[in-house]
Design a protein around this motif. Structure first.
Motif, PDB file in Angstrom:
ATOM      1  N   ASN A  75      -0.354  -0.055  -3.267  1.00  5.52           N
ATOM      2  CA  ASN A  75       0.942  -0.733  -3.948  1.00  5.52           C
ATOM      3  C   ASN A  75       1.148  -2.218  -3.267  1.00  5.52           C
ATOM      4  OD1 ASN A  75       1.211   1.216  -5.676  1.00  5.52           O
ATOM      5  ND2 ASN A  75       3.233   1.934  -4.945  1.00  5.52           N
ATOM      6  N   THR A  76       0.987  -2.046  -1.934  1.00 10.40           N
ATOM      7  CA  THR A  76       1.333  -3.322  -1.074  1.00 10.40           C
ATOM      8  C   THR A  76       0.083  -4.263  -1.182  1.00 10.40           C
ATOM      9  OG1 THR A  76       2.418  -1.834   0.624  1.00 10.40           O
ATOM     10  CG2 THR A  76       1.613  -4.184   1.245  1.00 10.40           C
ATOM     11  N   LEU A  77      -1.091  -3.807  -1.087  1.00 14.06           N
ATOM     12  CA  LEU A  77      -2.542  -4.692  -1.110  1.00 14.06           C
ATOM     13  C   LEU A  77      -2.388  -5.206  -2.649  1.00 14.06           C
ATOM     14  CD1 LEU A  77      -5.014  -5.476   0.098  1.00 14.06           C
ATOM     15  CD2 LEU A  77      -6.180  -3.617  -0.921  1.00 14.06           C
ATOM     16  N   ALA A  78      -1.967  -4.572  -3.750  1.00 16.38           N
ATOM     17  CA  ALA A  78      -1.973  -5.374  -4.960  1.00 16.38           C
ATOM     18  C   ALA A  78      -0.993  -6.364  -5.050  1.00 16.38           C
ATOM     19  CB  ALA A  78      -1.875  -4.101  -6.158  1.00 16.38           C
ATOM     20  N   MET A  79       0.168  -6.199  -4.578  1.00 19.86           N
ATOM     21  CA  MET A  79       0.917  -7.259  -4.647  1.00 19.86           C
ATOM     22  C   MET A  79       0.708  -8.460  -3.511  1.00 19.86           C
ATOM     23  SD  MET A  79       2.987  -6.454  -6.957  1.00 19.86           S
ATOM     24  CE  MET A  79       1.490  -5.797  -7.667  1.00 19.86           C
ATOM     25  N   VAL A  80      -0.198  -8.109  -2.474  1.00 19.85           N
ATOM     26  CA  VAL A  80      -0.135  -9.316  -1.583  1.00 19.85           C
ATOM     27  C   VAL A  80      -1.315 -10.207  -2.299  1.00 19.85           C
ATOM     28  CG1 VAL A  80      -1.475  -9.707   0.601  1.00 19.85           C
ATOM     29  CG2 VAL A  80       0.498  -8.119   0.441  1.00 19.85           C
ATOM     30  N   LEU A  81      -2.380  -9.351  -2.888  1.00 17.60           N
ATOM     31  CA  LEU A  81      -3.447 -10.041  -3.542  1.00 17.60           C
ATOM     32  C   LEU A  81      -2.966 -11.008  -4.776  1.00 17.60           C
ATOM     33  CD1 LEU A  81      -6.271  -7.168  -3.882  1.00 17.60           C
ATOM     34  CD2 LEU A  81      -6.019  -9.450  -2.463  1.00 17.60           C
ATOM     35  N   GLY A  82      -1.902 -10.379  -5.447  1.00 14.17           N
ATOM     36  CA  GLY A  82      -1.282 -11.180  -6.483  1.00 14.17           C
ATOM     37  C   GLY A  82      -0.579 -12.553  -6.137  1.00 14.17           C
ATOM     38  N   ALA A  83       0.292 -12.351  -4.764  1.00 17.53           N
ATOM     39  CA  ALA A  83       0.892 -13.451  -4.327  1.00 17.53           C
ATOM     40  C   ALA A  83      -0.159 -14.600  -3.680  1.00 17.53           C
ATOM     41  CB  ALA A  83       1.926 -12.986  -3.169  1.00 17.53           C
ATOM     42  N   LEU A  84      -1.315 -14.010  -3.012  1.00 19.78           N
ATOM     43  CA  LEU A  84      -2.279 -15.115  -2.916  1.00 19.78           C
ATOM     44  C   LEU A  84      -2.895 -15.609  -3.784  1.00 19.78           C
ATOM     45  CD1 LEU A  84      -3.947 -13.002   0.270  1.00 19.78           C
ATOM     46  CD2 LEU A  84      -2.353 -14.994   0.419  1.00 19.78           C
ATOM     47  N   LEU A  85      -3.228 -14.892  -4.887  1.00 20.85           N
ATOM     48  CA  LEU A  85      -3.825 -15.531  -6.216  1.00 20.85           C
ATOM     49  C   LEU A  85      -2.918 -16.763  -6.559  1.00 20.85           C
ATOM     50  CD1 LEU A  85      -6.397 -15.449  -7.807  1.00 20.85           C
ATOM     51  CD2 LEU A  85      -5.205 -13.745  -9.219  1.00 20.85           C
ATOM     52  N   THR A  86      -1.678 -16.415  -6.668  1.00 15.25           N
ATOM     53  CA  THR A  86      -0.964 -17.207  -7.436  1.00 15.25           C
ATOM     54  C   THR A  86      -0.837 -18.642  -6.513  1.00 15.25           C
ATOM     55  OG1 THR A  86       1.163 -16.126  -6.392  1.00 15.25           O
ATOM     56  CG2 THR A  86       0.467 -15.499  -8.481  1.00 15.25           C
ATOM     57  N   ARG A  87      -0.482 -18.326  -5.114  1.00  8.98           N
ATOM     58  CA  ARG A  87      -0.734 -19.561  -4.391  1.00  8.98           C
ATOM     59  C   ARG A  87      -2.021 -20.303  -4.280  1.00  8.98           C
ATOM     60  NH1 ARG A  87       2.917 -19.361   0.859  1.00  8.98           N
ATOM     61  NH2 ARG A  87       4.993 -18.696   0.115  1.00  8.98           N
ATOM     62  N   ARG A  88      -3.185 -19.621  -4.397  1.00  8.39           N
ATOM     63  CA  ARG A  88      -4.260 -20.305  -4.293  1.00  8.39           C
ATOM     64  C   ARG A  88      -4.620 -20.916  -5.593  1.00  8.39           C
ATOM     65  NH1 ARG A  88      -8.618 -22.101  -1.115  1.00  8.39           N
ATOM     66  NH2 ARG A  88     -10.494 -22.087  -2.319  1.00  8.39           N
ATOM     67  N   LEU A  89      -4.183 -20.673  -6.783  1.00 13.36           N
ATOM     68  CA  LEU A  89      -4.297 -21.351  -8.052  1.00 13.36           C
ATOM     69  C   LEU A  89      -3.053 -22.040  -8.126  1.00 13.36           C
ATOM     70  CD1 LEU A  89      -5.526 -18.306 -10.417  1.00 13.36           C
ATOM     71  CD2 LEU A  89      -6.841 -20.156  -9.227  1.00 13.36           C
ATOM     72  N   ARG A  90      -2.233 -22.207  -7.336  1.00 17.51           N
ATOM     73  CA  ARG A  90      -1.008 -23.324  -7.283  1.00 17.51           C
ATOM     74  C   ARG A  90      -0.206 -23.074  -8.494  1.00 17.51           C
ATOM     75  NH1 ARG A  90      -3.973 -28.827  -5.386  1.00 17.51           N
ATOM     76  NH2 ARG A  90      -4.611 -28.027  -3.498  1.00 17.51           N
ATOM     77  N   MET A  91       0.108 -21.807  -8.770  1.00 14.63           N
ATOM     78  CA  MET A  91       1.178 -21.334  -9.665  1.00 14.63           C
ATOM     79  C   MET A  91       2.661 -21.965  -9.555  1.00 14.63           C
ATOM     80  SD  MET A  91       2.341 -17.691 -11.275  1.00 14.63           S
ATOM     81  CE  MET A  91       3.543 -17.428  -9.918  1.00 14.63           C
ATOM     82  N   ASP A  92       3.149 -22.563 -10.361  1.00 17.69           N
ATOM     83  CA  ASP A  92       4.631 -22.948 -10.173  1.00 17.69           C
ATOM     84  C   ASP A  92       5.644 -21.597 -10.399  1.00 17.69           C
ATOM     85  OD1 ASP A  92       3.996 -25.375  -9.238  1.00 17.69           O
ATOM     86  OD2 ASP A  92       4.205 -26.418 -11.384  1.00 17.69           O
ATOM     87  N   ALA A  93       6.482 -21.582  -9.596  1.00 16.43           N
ATOM     88  CA  ALA A  93       7.518 -20.350  -9.858  1.00 16.43           C
ATOM     89  C   ALA A  93       8.216 -20.285 -11.045  1.00 16.43           C
ATOM     90  CB  ALA A  93       8.249 -19.873  -8.648  1.00 16.43           C
ATOM     91  N   ASP A  94       8.526 -21.837 -11.675  1.00 15.13           N
ATOM     92  CA  ASP A  94       9.287 -21.926 -12.754  1.00 15.13           C
ATOM     93  C   ASP A  94       8.598 -21.565 -14.106  1.00 15.13           C
ATOM     94  OD1 ASP A  94       7.530 -24.030 -12.875  1.00 15.13           O
ATOM     95  OD2 ASP A  94       9.172 -25.485 -12.675  1.00 15.13           O
ATOM     96  N   LEU A  95       7.427 -21.142 -13.899  1.00 19.48           N
ATOM     97  CA  LEU A  95       6.585 -20.842 -15.205  1.00 19.48           C
ATOM     98  C   LEU A  95       6.409 -21.917 -16.348  1.00 19.48           C
ATOM     99  CD1 LEU A  95       7.455 -16.965 -15.229  1.00 19.48           C
ATOM    100  CD2 LEU A  95       5.339 -18.035 -14.047  1.00 19.48           C
ATOM    101  N   SER A  96       6.741 -23.023 -16.042  1.00 21.17           N
ATOM    102  CA  SER A  96       6.878 -24.179 -17.064  1.00 21.17           C
ATOM    103  C   SER A  96       5.583 -24.665 -17.636  1.00 21.17           C
ATOM    104  CB  SER A  96       7.718 -25.386 -16.290  1.00 21.17           C
ATOM    105  OG  SER A  96       6.985 -25.891 -15.120  1.00 21.17           O
ATOM    106  N   ARG A  97       4.368 -24.181 -17.213  1.00 24.36           N
ATOM    107  CA  ARG A  97       3.161 -24.511 -17.743  1.00 24.36           C
ATOM    108  C   ARG A  97       2.403 -23.294 -18.296  1.00 24.36           C
ATOM    109  NH1 ARG A  97       0.255 -27.442 -12.757  1.00 24.36           N
ATOM    110  NH2 ARG A  97       1.172 -25.391 -11.809  1.00 24.36           N
ATOM    111  N   ILE A  98       1.627 -23.539 -19.337  1.00 25.40           N
ATOM    112  CA  ILE A  98       0.922 -22.380 -19.966  1.00 25.40           C
ATOM    113  C   ILE A  98       0.057 -21.901 -18.791  1.00 25.40           C
ATOM    114  CG2 ILE A  98      -0.876 -22.024 -21.653  1.00 25.40           C
ATOM    115  CD1 ILE A  98       0.379 -23.749 -23.720  1.00 25.40           C
ATOM    116  N   ARG A  99      -0.586 -22.669 -17.938  1.00 24.83           N
ATOM    117  CA  ARG A  99      -1.523 -22.112 -16.891  1.00 24.83           C
ATOM    118  C   ARG A  99      -0.832 -20.898 -16.015  1.00 24.83           C
ATOM    119  NH1 ARG A  99      -1.878 -24.538 -11.989  1.00 24.83           N
ATOM    120  NH2 ARG A  99      -4.188 -23.798 -12.012  1.00 24.83           N
TER     121      ARG A  99
END
Length: 803
Positions: A75-99
């Motif tokens: 469970n921890t590894l899945a969420m760490v990977l998810g957080a790292l992936l969103t940061r790597r792909l520069r996802m904005d936390a406000d989800l204001s873009r389709i990407r």
């Protein structure tokens, strides 16, 4: 970390209460969303809190400690990977873009949760908690539960991390109430008609869509969370359209409904937010473009090399003196009027190729004034493919061009002024023996004898030679001091070198030998005055680089040739002090000079480079400190090497005509002595009347006097030659063809334009006597020829009557 662990444990207990596989795997797993939101917002460093919460939650199910550690690690590894992936792909936390929505749903959701959905069931199997027969089902349920947490729980937590009251609070409360009432009505009441309940559940999609469109990602996330909570509670209680009596199966089907609703709402909200931002940027851009001081038009590509204006700002309207609505829907090329064919070809090529282009064009205003502008034409690929639009910015450079012209003129005067003493000496020599010879002739005439007449002839011939030398010096000065001469013509560089050499020779003879080396060189298309200024400036620069006192040790060489590419080449070589390496890179900078105050402005070489570049050439320099410098001017060869004169007008010697008829000649010149000299020259052969003002000449014509030839000076006070010519066209149109102009130099733009357009003969001062007499006789012969042509039809008609 402790707070995160506590929250994780609390919501995990809630999810485990809905476990459908062995009491350990639940299709509803909100801790995944809590963990992902925390790690995205605060960073993966909070992973120990997730690990601790997962350990406590799994330990509460009674499984062995090794299984607890394995499940918590997954469970921890899945969420760490998810957080790292969103940061790597520069996802904005406000989800204001389709990407951003795609990264959350596919990356952190579908992909990363697959890690925990594989590790968790395997650990349960190895610990003897889960039989192998249920493995695939457990993996599916685990993955669905994690996906529900990512898509339903994580978005509201991410968006609520930046709390803000909605701008339309009343509408938000009304929509929340409608969503709650509709959700309760569908999921928390038993319905005797399942088909009607299923149909009613589709009403929740437009509610989510409305929340997404009106309140963006925040509204979509909260609406999805509210609907999901009510739907889960109702389905677990066996109520609502998804209840069939099998809670495990019902929850899986419900998760599909929730996932579709969540993804649709978030994508729609992101698309709406992107559109809103695009509209805001477009409005900002439009406001900015309208307010900028540079003229801007936007044109749509409607065909191969064809444009249609869709927007023009106020600055362009003021620049061109036209309202914006007059320019819209028109071909912008029509704004520029007639341009140089080579410039039109460059613009057309840029349009076809879809390339940027920066050019200088002259644009006619509606009031007739000509404006010089610098146009930057840029293609726009709106869809990332073919060019759909062009944006052109216009910067008014009229004042800059005028200032540049003044600087060029000032530098030209400065260069000639540097040589003023030498030029004065060159004029004084022939002037001295001109005066002495005339004085000798005057004394010989006083003696009144045959011997005196021979002396007079000798003295007069000497005076004429002196006058001819002065005429050549003045002509050389005129070549290098013409103001505003921009007319392009074929220029022979071999013919341009001698005048420059003659001007500088006296000033240079005390410093170095001057050597001319002529080679085959093609003619170039350019301004004789501008190119002569470059050559003169380079010679002055070479002279100043050579120290005084040892002319036998130094040399300045002017060499013409053709380079390997066919360009005309002129080298100015000196054996002076040379240029230091640290100075070499700055010698073409305006106002940079190494000379002492009063010896230079620092504009000479900069202006030379500018003039050469406007002619399509290059100006290069090679130098070695202490050994001298070589300045090389390259100019492209003219496409046509033989110049065709635009009209048969001669400014040189006119051939002697065969006629010797006596005519009536009017001489108009504001210099009385010159007018008297022309009268004395012509009077033995013609009847001559003189006038020293344009008004006097017009008065003679108004009194009924008619003349066969009018010799008219161009530069006169009050009424000049051009004005006199125009007034004659009204008073006596038959006389305008009989005017021969005499010019001492076209000093104004109006005079230059008049000379270029008028069809009459123009003679340059000082006019040689034989040229003046031949011009008068030629004008009389042309007059007689025209009159003969006019009489022939009359004679023919009379002859026909006699027959």
């Amino acid at each position: 970390m402790l707070v995160l662990a506590g929250v994780y444990l609390a919501v995990a207990r809630l999810g485990l209460s809905l476990a459908t596989v062995g009491g350990n795997v639940s299709p509803v797993w909100p801790p995944t969303g809590v963990a992902l939101a925390a790690l995205v917002l605060r960073g993966p460093v909070l992973w120990p809190g997730v690990f601790l919460g997962a350990c406590l939650a799994t330990l509460s199910t009674g499984v062995p400690p090794t299984v607890v550690l394995g499940v918590a690690t997954g469970n921890t590894l899945a969420m760490v990977l998810g957080a790292l992936l969103t940061r790597r792909l520069r996802m904005d936390a406000d989800l204001s873009r389709i990407r951003d929505v795609v990264i959350l749903c596919v990356g952190a959701g579908a992909v990363c949760t697959g890690v925990s959905s594989l590790i968790g069931p395997l650990c349960l199997f190895w610990g003897g908690v889960l039989p192998w027969a249920q493995m695939s089902h457990a993996v599916w349920v685990w993955w669905v539960g994690d996906m529900m947490g990512v898509l339903v729980v994580a978005p509201p937590l991410l968006l609520l991390s930046r709390p803000a009251w909605p701008a339309r609070l009343g509408e938000a409360l009304a929509l929340s109430g409608l969503t709650t009432v509709l959700g309760v009505g569908i999921f928390l009441f038993r319905n005797s008609q399942p088909g009607l309940a299923h149909a009613a559940s589709f009403l929740l999609f437009p509610i989510s869509a409305l929340a997404a469109l009106r309140f963006g990602p925040r509204g979509a996330g909260l609406a999805t969370l509210a609907i999901s909570s009510v739907a889960i509670v109702g389905t677990v209680r066996g109520q609502g359209p998804f209840s069939s009596g099998n809670v495990a199966q019902d929850l899986l089907v419900l998760q599909l409904f929730i996932v579709i609703n969540a993804v649709t709402g978030q994508l729609l909200a992101a698309a709406s937010e992107e559109r809103r931002r695009a509209v805001e940027r477009l409005q900002l851009l439009a406001t900015t473009v309208r307010g900028v001081h540079e003229g801007v038009f936007i044109a749509e590509v409607v065909g191969q090399g064809r444009l249609r204006t869709v927007f023009a700002n106020e600055a362009l309207s003021m620049l061109l003196g036209r309202p914006p609505e007059e320019m819209v829907d028109q071909d912008p090329c029509l704004l520029y009027g007639d341009q140089d064919p080579r410039l039109s070809q460059r613009v057309h090529s840029a349009l076809v190729a879809g390339e940027s282009l920066c050019v200088e064009v002259t644009v006619p205003r509606r009031d007739g004034r000509i404006v010089s502008t610098e146009v930057l034409l840029s293609p726009v690929r709106a869809t990332g493919g073919d060019v759909s639009h062009f944006v052109a910015t216009h910067r008014d450079i009229t004042a800059t061009k005028e200032l540049q012209a003044r600087l060029v003129a000032a530098e030209r005067v400065a260069a000639v002024g540097t040589l003023a003493a030498g030029v004065g000496h060159e004029i004084n020599n022939p002037l001295a023996y001109l005066v002495l010879n005339l004085e000798s002739a005057s004394r010989a005439l006083a003696e009144n004898g045959m011997m005196a007449m021979r002396d007079v002839q000798t003295s007069v011939r000497g005076a004429l030679e002196g006058a001819e030398r002065i005429r050549l010096i003045v002509r050389d000065l005129q070549v290098f001091s013409r103001q505003g001469d921009q007319e392009r013509s074929l220029v022979d560089l071999n013919a341009l070198v001698p005048p420059a050499v003659r001007i500088i020779s006296h000033a240079l003879r005390h410093r170095a030998r001057l050597v001319e080396e002529f080679g085959p060189v093609p003619k170039v298309l350019g301004s004789e005055a501008r190119l002569g200024q470059v050559l003169l400036n380079l010679l002055v620069n070479a002279m100043q680089a050579v120290p005084e006192g040892n002319p036998s040790l130094h040399e300045v060489r002017v060499r013409t040739s053709t380079d390997v590419t066919g360009r005309a080449r002129v080298d100015v070589v000196d054996t002076g002090v040379g240029i230091a390496p640290q100075v070499m890179s700055r010698i073409f900078e305006p106002f940079f000079t190494t000379k002492s105050s009063g010896e230079g402005t620092g504009l000479g070489l900069a202006i030379c480079q500018q003039i050469v570049r406007t002619h399509g050439g290059d100006l290069e320099v090679r130098s070695e400190e202490g050994k001298g410098s070589v300045f090389t001017m390259y100019l492209p060869a003219a496409p046509v090497q033989v110049e065709v004169p635009p009209r048969p007008v001669s400014r040189s010697k006119v051939p002697m005509p065969s006629t010797g008829r006596r005519g009536r000649v009017l001489v108009v010149d504001d210099e009385p002595r010159l007018a008297q000299s022309m009268r004395l020259l012509l009077e033995p052969y013609h009847d001559v009347v003189t006038a020293t003002r344009g008004q006097d000449a017009l008065a003679l014509v108004a009194a009924g006097n008619r003349f066969d030839v009018i010799l008219c000076d161009l530069q006169m006070p009050e009424i000049d030659g051009a004005a006199l010519f125009r007034r004659l066209g009204v008073m006596a149109p038959e006389l305008i063809e009989r005017v021969v102009f005499i010019s001492g130099g076209a000093y104004t733009a109006e005079t230059r334009s008049f000379i270029e357009t008028v069809q009459n003969l123009v003679l340059e001062k000082p006019v040689r006597p034989e040229v003046l007499m031949a011009s008068v006789d030629a004008a009389l012969a042309a007059l007689d020829s025209r009159e003969e042509d006019e009489r022939e039809p009359v004679v023919a008609r009379a002859g026909g009557a006699r027959h």
